[in-house]
Design a protein around this motif. Structure first.
Motif, mmCIF file in Angstrom:
data_model
loop_
_atom_site.group_PDB
_atom_site.id
_atom_site.type_symbol
_atom_site.label_atom_id
_atom_site.label_comp_id
_atom_site.label_asym_id
_atom_site.label_seq_id
_atom_site.Cartn_x
_atom_site.Cartn_y
_atom_site.Cartn_z
ATOM 1 N N GLY A 106 8.078 -10.724 -6.616
ATOM 2 C CA GLY A 106 7.909 -11.468 -5.372
ATOM 3 C C GLY A 106 8.092 -12.960 -5.601
ATOM 4 N N LEU A 151 11.283 -5.097 -3.177
ATOM 5 C CA LEU A 151 9.885 -5.538 -3.206
ATOM 6 C C LEU A 151 8.942 -4.533 -2.551
ATOM 7 C CD1 LEU A 151 10.544 -9.204 -2.034
ATOM 8 C CD2 LEU A 151 10.369 -8.378 -4.385
ATOM 9 N N ASP A 152 7.669 -4.641 -2.889
ATOM 10 C CA ASP A 152 6.642 -3.824 -2.253
ATOM 11 C C ASP A 152 6.400 -4.255 -0.819
ATOM 12 O OD1 ASP A 152 5.554 -1.891 -4.001
ATOM 13 O OD2 ASP A 152 4.922 -3.536 -5.284
ATOM 14 N N VAL A 153 5.827 -3.348 -0.009
ATOM 15 C CA VAL A 153 5.616 -3.700 1.406
ATOM 16 C C VAL A 153 4.807 -4.961 1.607
ATOM 17 C CG1 VAL A 153 5.953 -1.716 2.883
ATOM 18 C CG2 VAL A 153 3.951 -1.799 1.442
ATOM 19 N N THR A 154 3.734 -5.139 0.842
ATOM 20 C CA THR A 154 2.899 -6.322 1.068
ATOM 21 C C THR A 154 3.679 -7.586 0.720
ATOM 22 O OG1 THR A 154 1.988 -6.028 -1.141
ATOM 23 C CG2 THR A 154 0.693 -5.198 0.679
ATOM 24 N N ILE A 155 4.464 -7.514 -0.364
ATOM 25 C CA ILE A 155 5.256 -8.670 -0.774
ATOM 26 C C ILE A 155 6.415 -8.855 0.209
ATOM 27 C CG2 ILE A 155 6.432 -9.761 -2.724
ATOM 28 C CD1 ILE A 155 3.530 -8.973 -3.275
ATOM 29 N N GLN A 156 6.962 -7.738 0.695
ATOM 30 C CA GLN A 156 8.038 -7.799 1.680
ATOM 31 C C GLN A 156 7.574 -8.575 2.908
ATOM 32 O OE1 GLN A 156 10.660 -4.448 2.869
ATOM 33 N NE2 GLN A 156 9.432 -4.344 4.691
ATOM 34 N N ALA A 157 6.356 -8.278 3.373
ATOM 35 C CA ALA A 157 5.836 -8.972 4.546
ATOM 36 C C ALA A 157 5.714 -10.465 4.274
ATOM 37 C CB ALA A 157 4.478 -8.385 4.938
#
Lengths: 335, 326
Positions: free
Chosen positions: A164, A191-197
């Motif tokens: 991220g 990227l992971d969902v939380t990092i994507q957000a």
């Protein structure tokens, strides 16, 4: 006037198996400070379109036809006297007026060069600044994209950053010279969902702050839903539908767009997933008619023979499908 | 819930990453004290960010990694102490589908050879002829053509390759399949095809799945129950509806609010919970609650002891500040 105007763009690649017709006669434009999403699956030509705008096509690929006008200036090779002149012009534009955020930050960053140097390089390439000024700007940028303690991290190497954080560095580099157009090629797929957000919010904030235009290339309709004003749906090297976000999501007209919306799970609605059968066409031998014909449940005979013209439904909404034409004729006959 | 087919009891998987002979011992606690069970014909979804230990746990279950502590029971028997014939049965009945269909198929074998190999190892069917027929049958079952049997993996697209690896798993008539992110490498329109195929196979053959993924919306779609992992720990568990509609753990809530929704009006209206920072390293993880560094409601208590899993009518959560009373 539009910031970017692409007309009849056609891109081919020469391969051992033959010529791949990756992008076939597409036209679209992006306005000032507008966010446009280009959605399609792998092989739909979405990335190739943007690579050809940036002048970054691989050696075996080339723009066969069409024009790309950026800020009122033609930026395809044919408008320049030599390849060298074209490339000199493009290196002035790239990273300065137009910049790109790539999918995989690790392949984009040089692993043996310190992060700080990679950012200052972008600044110094396009501006006459001293080392100290460039460093100051780079540190400020790192702070802006949310890198904690930017002063200490300035001297670190890419492997010392998480996925991220690396993507934030890429964004910092893309924003370094306040570009007028930012092209993001699947910036969050790795990227992971939380990092994507976090990263999507960052792109949105930065866009507003700098008043830049954004082109977001993605296969994920969820990503464009919150970010983009307008959406272009690509399939088999063609634009099959384009419209503003509400038109695409709430009044889709092309069977592919409808299919795409049905095969992403919307937890708010709890619908059953209806996949699109089959797989995308082989662009070595693109079909003469509509590229979606083999997977379309409503395909007619004409769909195989001829590509439908784009029909206009509103100022923003266009769709290329024979069904609409057929529906109209039926209406006429009955009316 | 049906009788448990597989029970994971306080399982730990640690990796020793000490560098050099005389340095301080360094242990990565990839899976730390996780317990859950999966019933017959049930789908258990395991979600979490990369690095949370979900794939390690899946691999520990098929004994790719040894267990450091705790026990895994298959059909009520500890898989570490299985005798020869029982072990053979376990390795046949518990199968795995991997994430990357480009890496999990041998490019030098034909599709037929790929599907026949596990049958040969486990001596299923007597003659090569029968195995070939079975392979063709399996190809049809997963939506490919029987005459694809003589082709090589490179002639297929990602989605078709994933179908081949599903056919290979089914060759052994498994009872339990671990699906390790089986769709994350595929295009959206193909993802739904594979998910629906997995669902159909399950309802026909009564197979249990452990579905490991980071995409919460797909997990919610396919799973009966969901477990949420964070830094090697299971922090919440419940039915798909419970976890999705009324998440209890602050981490689950944040994770859900980060899932992009393909609907512009809903996406703009909804309130996002921003998680600061990223997953901390599982190397010497913090004491107390693993999530406390990023948690919006963390208090002093959270830094001292790790919250135990508490059960609220089948919906379990490990958090001091969660639960219906909060």
């Amino acid at each position: 006037m539009a910031l970017l105007d692409v007309k009849h763009l056609t891109v081919d690649f020469n391969t051992d198996q033959g010529v791949v017709h990756a992008v076939r006669d597409i036209s679209f434009s992006v306005g000032e400070s507008e966010a446009v999403g280009i959605v399609g699956e792998s092989g739909s030509g979405k990335s190739v379109t943007m690579y050809s705008v940036m002048g970054l096509l691989a050696a075996n690929g080339g723009i066969r036809e069409g024009s790309v006008v950026f800020g009122g200036k033609e930026i395809t090779e044919k408008a320049y006297p030599s390849r060298k002149a074209y490339q000199a012009e493009m290196s002035k534009i790239r990273g300065n007026e137009m910049s790109m955020i790539f999918q995989d930050p690790m392949t984009f960053l040089n692993p043996v060069v310190r992060i700080g140097k990679q950012i200052t390089e972008v600044i110094k390439n396009h501006n006459k600044v001293s080392d100290a000024q460039a460093k100051e700007q780079a540190v400020a940028l790192m702070g802006q994209v949310g890198i904690p303690s930017p002063h200490e991290r300035f001297g670190q190497y890419p492997h010392e950053f998480s996925g991220g954080m690396r993507q934030r560095i890429i964004i910092a580099m893309a924003l370094a010279n306040s570009p007028r157009l930012i092209i993001a090629d699947e910036p969050t797929t790795a990227l992971d969902v939380t990092i994507q957000a976090q990263v999507l919010d960052l792109i949105k904030d930065m866009k507003e702050k700098m008043n830049s235009s954004v082109i977001m290339i993605t296969h994920d309709l969820g990503v464009v839903a919150s970010l983009c004003d307008r959406i272009i749906i690509m399939y088999g090297g063609k634009i099959v539908e384009a419209g503003d976000a509400r038109e695409i999501f709430y009044q889709p007209r092309h069977p592919y767009t409808m299919g795409l919306l049905k095969c992403v799970h919307n937890p708010e609605k709890k619908d059953k997933l209806t996949p699109i059968p089959g797989s995308p066409p082989d662009l070595l031998k693109p079909p003469a008619g509509c590229p979606f014909v083999d997977r379309c449940s409503q395909a007619m005979r004409i769909c195989k023979l001829r590509m439908p013209e784009a029909e206009t439904y509103s100022e923003t909404h266009t769709c290329s499908c024979w069904l609409e034409e057929a529906g109209k004729r039926k209406g006429e006959n009955h009316g | 819930m049906a009788e448990a087919l597989l029970t994971v009891d306080h399982v730990k998987t640690y990796f020793d990453v000490t560098k050099g002979l005389f340095s301080k011992k360094q242990i990565v606690k990839a899976v730390d004290d996780v317990s859950f069970s999966i019933g017959e014909g049930e789908t258990y979804g395991l979600v979490g960010e990369s690095g949370c230990g979900k794939s390690t746990l899946g691999r520990t279950l098929v004994q790719i990694y040894p267990v450091t502590g705790g026990k895994i029971y298959y059909k009520g028997r500890d898989i570490d102490t299985l005798k020869k014939t029982d072990r053979k049965e376990f390795t046949r009945e518990v199968q795995m589908i991997f994430q990357d269909p480009y890496a999990s198929l041998n490019p030098r074998m034909t599709v037929g050879e790929i599907i026949k190999e596990p049958m040969e190892i486990h001596k299923i069917l007597d003659t090569s002829q029968q195995r070939e027929e079975r392979a063709a049958e399996l190809l049809k079952l997963v939506g490919l053509k029987p005459d694809h049997i003589r082709r090589y993996p490179h002639e297929f697209s990602g989605g078709q390759r994933q179908r081949i690896s599903i056919a290979r798993t089914l060759a052994l008539n498994p009872r339990f399949i671990i699906c390790d992110e089986p769709i994350s490498a595929l295009d959206v329109s193909i993802q739904a095809q594979i998910i629906n195929l997995l669902k159909e196979i399950q309802s026909d053959l009564k197979i249990s799945y452990l579905f490991v993924a980071h995409d919460l919306s797909m997990v919610n779609y396919i799973s009966d129950r969901i477990g949420v992992m964070y830094l090697g720990h299971l922090v919440e568990e419940g039915t798909a509806d419970q976890v999705y509609s009324s998440p209890l753990h602050p981490y689950t809530r944040a994770l859900l609010s980060a899932v992009p929704i393909p609907d512009p009006d809903v996406a703009k209206a909804r309130r996002k919970i921003h998680l600061e920072g990223e997953l901390p390293t599982p190397l010497n993880p913090p004491a107390g609650c693993p999530f406390k560094g990023r948690c919006p409601s963390a208090t002093e208590e959270c830094g001292k002891v790790r919250p135990e899993m508490k059960d609220y009518g089948g919906h379990k959560v490990a958090c001091f500040h969660a639960g219906p009373s909060h």
